[in-house]
Design an enzyme around this catalytic site. Structure first.
Site, mmCIF file in Angstrom:
data_model
loop_
_atom_site.group_PDB
_atom_site.id
_atom_site.type_symbol
_atom_site.label_atom_id
_atom_site.label_comp_id
_atom_site.label_asym_id
_atom_site.label_seq_id
_atom_site.Cartn_x
_atom_site.Cartn_y
_atom_site.Cartn_z
ATOM 1 N N VAL A 84 1.162 -1.288 0.129
ATOM 2 C CA VAL A 84 0.167 0.213 0.014
ATOM 3 C C VAL A 84 0.885 1.752 0.153
ATOM 4 C CG1 VAL A 84 -1.791 1.204 1.553
ATOM 5 C CG2 VAL A 84 -2.173 -1.162 1.450
ATOM 6 N N CYS A 85 0.424 2.213 -1.190
ATOM 7 C CA CYS A 85 1.126 3.017 -1.184
ATOM 8 C C CYS A 85 2.009 3.954 0.738
ATOM 9 C CB CYS A 85 0.595 4.625 -2.060
ATOM 10 S SG CYS A 85 1.600 5.684 -1.799
#
Length: 183
Positions: A84-85
């Site tokens: 996930v960013c």
């Protein structure tokens, strides 16, 4: 003030006592899997993802590392690694949050409100901005293909051949033997 390890234990117990299925990866309390359902009234509804969570030594002062184990189509999730960013969680993280917040607030918000201007999956971001209907359709296809409840038990290639056989296939072999014994 309680130590980070006590806080880690408390947060993990709170998560385990909630409605989430938690599976420890090793003996420590720093790595585990959590089964996460897509938010209602979103293209992710009906999908179930296995989320890998790693707690840094400095947790809760430093945010957990979160990644999707099974594939998801989303601008802010790397399609190959599932990571996930980090900006998304690091910008909003505070020691006031706990692990339940990650699964009840952070991840649903991430899926409900993707940020195509800061993508990890450029193709998903471009499709979302160009044709939102086609984007929603692709999300649903990925949910169907990769995010069914039965897929969460492990990656598809991890299933043994024994698990592939249905009960009917097991029973048919027994019936044939039993049928031959009777005149």
């Amino acid at each position: 003030m309680s130590s980070p390890s006590k806080r880690r234990e408390m947060d993990l117990m709170k998560l385990m006592m909630s409605d989430y299925k938690v599976e420890m990866i090793n003996d420590g309390m720093q790595e585990f899997y959590v089964d996460f359902k897509g938010p209602k009234e979103s293209p992710y509804q009906g999908g179930v993802w296995r989320i890998r969570v790693e707690l840094p030594d400095a947790y809760p002062y430093k945010s957990p590392s979160i990644g999707f184990v099974n594939k998801i189509y989303h601008p802010n999730v790397d399609e190959l690694s599932g990571s996930v960013c980090l900006d998304v969680i690091n910008q909003t993280w505070s020691p006031m949050f706990d692990l339940v917040n990650v699964f009840e607030v952070f991840l649903p918000q991430l899926l409900l409100y993707p940020n195509p201007s800061d993508p990890l999956n450029g193709e998903a971001a471009a499709l979302m901005m160009r044709d939102h209907t086609a984007y929603d359709q692709r999300v649903k296809e990925y949910c169907e293909k990769y995010a069914k409840a039965e897929d969460v038990g492990g990656a598809p290639e991890e299933h043994s051949s024994d698990e592939e056989l249905s009960e009917d296939e097991y029973d048919s072999g027994d019936d044939a033997v039993a049928g031959q014994a009777d005149p």
